[in-house]
Motif scaffolding. Structure first.
Motif, PDB file in Angstrom:
ATOM      1  N   UNK A 256      -1.626   2.537  25.444  1.00 32.38           N
ATOM      2  CA  UNK A 256      -0.921   3.450  26.350  1.00 32.38           C
ATOM      3  C   UNK A 256      -0.947   2.930  27.782  1.00 32.38           C
ATOM      4  N   UNK A 257      -2.077   2.424  28.216  1.00 37.48           N
ATOM      5  CA  UNK A 257      -2.196   1.935  29.597  1.00 37.48           C
ATOM      6  C   UNK A 257      -1.466   0.610  29.779  1.00 37.48           C
ATOM      7  N   UNK A 258      -1.414  -0.199  28.732  1.00 36.20           N
ATOM      8  CA  UNK A 258      -0.656  -1.447  28.782  1.00 36.20           C
ATOM      9  C   UNK A 258       0.835  -1.156  28.946  1.00 36.20           C
ATOM     10  N   UNK A 259       1.358  -0.258  28.129  1.00 31.45           N
ATOM     11  CA  UNK A 259       2.780   0.079  28.187  1.00 31.45           C
ATOM     12  C   UNK A 259       3.121   0.765  29.517  1.00 31.45           C
ATOM     13  N   UNK A 260       2.161   1.509  30.061  1.00 29.99           N
ATOM     14  CA  UNK A 260       2.377   2.173  31.348  1.00 29.99           C
ATOM     15  C   UNK A 260       2.322   1.205  32.521  1.00 29.99           C
ATOM     16  N   UNK A 261       1.933  -0.031  32.283  1.00 36.17           N
ATOM     17  CA  UNK A 261       1.914  -1.032  33.337  1.00 36.17           C
ATOM     18  C   UNK A 261       0.597  -1.173  34.065  1.00 36.17           C
ATOM     19  N   UNK A 262      -0.471  -0.510  33.586  1.00 35.09           N
ATOM     20  CA  UNK A 262      -1.769  -0.650  34.238  1.00 35.09           C
ATOM     21  C   UNK A 262      -2.393  -2.013  33.957  1.00 35.09           C
ATOM     22  N   UNK A 263      -2.020  -2.616  32.832  1.00 32.49           N
ATOM     23  CA  UNK A 263      -2.469  -3.954  32.486  1.00 32.49           C
ATOM     24  C   UNK A 263      -1.241  -4.820  32.227  1.00 32.49           C
ATOM     25  N   UNK A 264      -1.409  -6.116  32.385  1.00 29.65           N
ATOM     26  CA  UNK A 264      -0.293  -7.037  32.178  1.00 29.65           C
ATOM     27  C   UNK A 264      -0.175  -7.461  30.718  1.00 29.65           C
ATOM     28  N   UNK A 524       1.273 -10.582  10.786  1.00 29.58           N
ATOM     29  CA  UNK A 524       2.282 -10.467  11.833  1.00 29.58           C
ATOM     30  C   UNK A 524       1.776  -9.399  12.793  1.00 29.58           C
ATOM     31  N   UNK A 525       2.043  -9.588  14.059  1.00 27.94           N
ATOM     32  CA  UNK A 525       1.483  -8.705  15.075  1.00 27.94           C
ATOM     33  C   UNK A 525       2.555  -8.338  16.085  1.00 27.94           C
ATOM     34  N   UNK A 526       2.479  -7.114  16.596  1.00 24.50           N
ATOM     35  CA  UNK A 526       3.352  -6.702  17.694  1.00 24.50           C
ATOM     36  C   UNK A 526       2.607  -6.901  19.009  1.00 24.50           C
ATOM     37  N   UNK A 527       2.997  -7.920  19.769  1.00 26.61           N
ATOM     38  CA  UNK A 527       2.423  -8.166  21.085  1.00 26.61           C
ATOM     39  C   UNK A 527       3.356  -7.597  22.151  1.00 26.61           C
ATOM     40  N   UNK A 528       2.776  -6.921  23.137  1.00 22.68           N
ATOM     41  CA  UNK A 528       3.566  -6.351  24.227  1.00 22.68           C
ATOM     42  C   UNK A 528       3.306  -7.150  25.493  1.00 22.68           C
ATOM     43  N   UNK A 529       4.394  -7.584  26.159  1.00 23.32           N
ATOM     44  CA  UNK A 529       4.286  -8.322  27.426  1.00 23.32           C
ATOM     45  C   UNK A 529       5.030  -7.531  28.497  1.00 23.32           C
ATOM     46  N   UNK A 533       5.249 -10.487  33.961  1.00 24.78           N
ATOM     47  CA  UNK A 533       4.378 -11.619  33.629  1.00 24.78           C
ATOM     48  C   UNK A 533       5.249 -12.842  33.332  1.00 24.78           C
ATOM     49  N   UNK A 534       4.898 -13.970  33.910  1.00 28.68           N
ATOM     50  CA  UNK A 534       5.685 -15.183  33.724  1.00 28.68           C
ATOM     51  C   UNK A 534       4.996 -16.134  32.749  1.00 28.68           C
ATOM     52  N   UNK A 535       5.790 -17.088  32.240  1.00 30.96           N
ATOM     53  CA  UNK A 535       5.283 -18.143  31.345  1.00 30.96           C
ATOM     54  C   UNK A 535       4.584 -17.564  30.110  1.00 30.96           C
ATOM     55  N   UNK A 536       5.196 -16.554  29.523  1.00 31.06           N
ATOM     56  CA  UNK A 536       4.605 -15.902  28.355  1.00 31.06           C
ATOM     57  C   UNK A 536       5.122 -16.576  27.084  1.00 31.06           C
ATOM     58  N   UNK A 537       4.197 -16.911  26.211  1.00 28.11           N
ATOM     59  CA  UNK A 537       4.593 -17.447  24.902  1.00 28.11           C
ATOM     60  C   UNK A 537       3.425 -17.319  23.936  1.00 28.11           C
TER      61      UNK A 537
END
Length: 566
Positions: A256-264, A524-529, A533-537
């Protein structure tokens, strides 16, 4: 970076390409995890996400490049000027360090520090937890080396012609040796700073960052290493000024906090939990910030032959036949987010992958209950039995519950035992003493290759010589079959790729005959970025985001006031 790149957002765009390419420096990268690091001592870590974190803190002779494509699977020189120079039919490997290398306290990095790091691996009584591939390759069985804390004599098989040159003399050919030199346990450690079991509380850094503060269970903060020299490091962009990892969050709160933008980014990389999956996949904007990679991790259940009644192969096979594969896949998140169903061990990307299904579970994959009952009868247990299944919270717990529901249909009554997340692989499921103390007849786990070859994937799980009694054991069933061990040795001595594939397939068939590993899905995993955030892969060698490559765009939110999780 001369790698495939994609600007902007999009579903799965971080698989096989770099999203939001940028060389902008500055800012604070905000990370989160539910578990703490298993160790900041490079000799003791075995969590894949901590290995990725180690890429920020430490350098090794070889390393996997910052590359989202197939090239990312092939190690390249890091501390070394070039790949290992091979001699004596693959038994000698020589590396020469780049000039001008320094630790975060300004002291020079020498070849002797690399040798000391390798010698520390032998001190398993002091430093358990990390990979031990180098021990059988470098040890003298007639005069076993006890590690640097029990003797002043150096490891004879590692020689130092000068301060920048290191020579490894192996007991047998090992064609994957450059991969071993990319593992964190080989990162240099200066003997003067080595405090043995306490080294992880104040480690030296050879990478672009160093530890500013670690409060176990709360947070880990990294700051720039002032002595890291960009000109000597061809791999790491080192863009953020600071990295802050929040530790110990509940998995649903983290999402929840990741999707809310508290973490990258979620550094741990377990992927979004069920509560968040429906939300992000139903929202077009959020969905465009999702990657859904096939990680090549195997999610499986280990069946323990040393815990009654699983000493009888028929009792083990009953579990295989009774497993409801669809229910187990749904427990992982279904075919999109949980993984591809498998009845074999090797992931599809490895040449030895084969179609193998020794315990078919019916045309609907819901379980062959008649076959399971027949195995129970053959074991003298027609009414079933009681057993304990070890797991941890989150998706692991859901899998344990699903297996318990599956096997209950034939009278196998499982009690679920949750173990601590942070020490699950080091001192919990990975410690034979813990397994026996709790009577864990079944263990839910997953595994990703230590390096992307057949040996790196399967040997730690099934080679009897890699059983570790003091913790960090990955051969969970403690399988020690001389036939399997011999076949593994034959793969290492063969120079014919087709012959090696044939041998590895024979190893896999033999393992499955023992019925000690119940494969469930290739993950298989759902990763949220988050979009700033730049240079994500997704790194192909690790199956997770390569955090050391990341930076922050100009529109990234400011780091919030530091707040440890409750």
């Amino acid at each position: 970076m001369s790698v495939p790149a994609r600007a902007g957002a999009g579903w799965d765009t971080g698989v096989g390409a770099l999203v939001n390419p940028s060389d902008r420096r500055g800012g604070t990268l905000r990370l989160a995890s539910s578990a703490d690091v298993d160790s900041l001592d490079p000799a003791r870590t075995y969590y894949v996400w901590v290995w990725l974190l180690q890429r920020m803190l430490n350098r090794t002779l070889m390393a996997y490049p910052t590359d989202p494509g197939p090239a990312g699977l092939v190690p390249v020189p890091d501390l070394a000027e070039g790949p290992g120079q091979v001699g004596d039919g693959g038994r000698t490997w020589t590396y020469r360090l780049r000039p001008g290398l320094r630790y975060d306290d300004g002291t020079p990095i020498t070849a002797g520090d690399v040798r000391h790091a390798v010698q520390r691996i032998f001190a398993q009584d002091v430093l358990p937890g990390g990979p031990t591939y180098l021990i059988p390759l470098l040890d003298d069985p007639d005069r076993p080396y006890p590690g640097p804390y029990r003797t002043d004599r150096p490891l004879a098989s590692v020689q130092l012609p000068d301060d920048r040159t290191i020579v490894f003399r192996l007991s047998r050919p090992f064609s994957d040796f450059d991969h071993l030199m990319a593992q964190p346990c080989t990162a240099p450690v200066p003997p003067a700073a080595d405090t043995g079991a306490d080294y992880g509380t104040d480690p030296r850094s050879s990478g672009p960052y160093r530890v500013a503060e670690h409060r176990p269970g709360k947070h880990l903060w990294l700051e720039r290493n002032p002595y890291w020299d960009r000109d000597t490091d061809p791999l790491r962009p080192a863009l953020p000024d600071r990295v802050e990892l929040a530790i110990g969050l509940d998995v649903d709160e983290l999402d929840a906090r990741l999707i809310a933008g508290e973490f990258d980014i979620n550094l741990e990389g377990r992927g979004l939990q069920h509560a968040a999956q429906g939300r992000v996949t139903a929202d077009d904007v959020l969905r465009s910030h999702i990657d859904n990679p096939r990680t090549s991790f195997l999610h499986f259940v280990a069946v323990q032959p040393h815990i009654p009644p699983f000493g009888d192969v028929h009792a083990r096979r009953a579990v295989h036949y009774a497993a409801d594969k669809i229910l187990l896949q749904e427990a992982r998140g279904g075919p999109v987010t949980g993984g591809d169903l498998t009845t074999a061990l090797f992931p599809p990307r490895l040449p030895a992958h084969q179609d193998l299904d020794p315990y078919p579970t019916g045309p609907d994959l819901r379980g062959d209950l008649a076959a399971a009952r027949a195995e129970l009868a053959a074991a003298g247990l027609p009414d079933g039995f009681e057993a304990v299944i070890g797991t941890q919270r989150g998706k692991f717990r859901l899998v344990a519950d699903a297996l318990a529901e599956s096997v209950a249909r034939v009278g196998i009554r499982l009690t679920v035992k949750e173990l601590d997340v942070a020490t699950y692989f080091s001192l919990g499921a990975g410690h034979p003493g813990t397994v026996r103390r709790h009577g864990l007849g079944l263990i839910v786990t997953d595994w990703g290759a230590d390096f992307p070859t057949e040996y790196g994937f399967l040997a730690p799980l099934v080679d009897g010589r890699q059983i570790r009694r003091n913790g960090g054991n990955w051969n969970l069933p403690e399988l020690d079959d001389p036939v399997i061990n011999g076949l593994i040795d034959e793969t290492l001595h063969s120079t014919d790729p087709d012959e090696r594939v044939s041998r590895w397939r024979a190893v896999e068939r033999r393992v499955m005959e023992h019925a000690v590993l119940l494969p469930l899905v290739h993950d298989k995993t759902l990763h949220f970025r988050n979009p700033w955030v730049t240079n994500v892969y997704v790194h192909p060698a690790f199956g997770l985001y390569d955090v050391q490559a990341m930076g922050l765009a100009t529109d990234a939110p400011s780091a919030p006031t530091r707040k440890d999780p409750a």
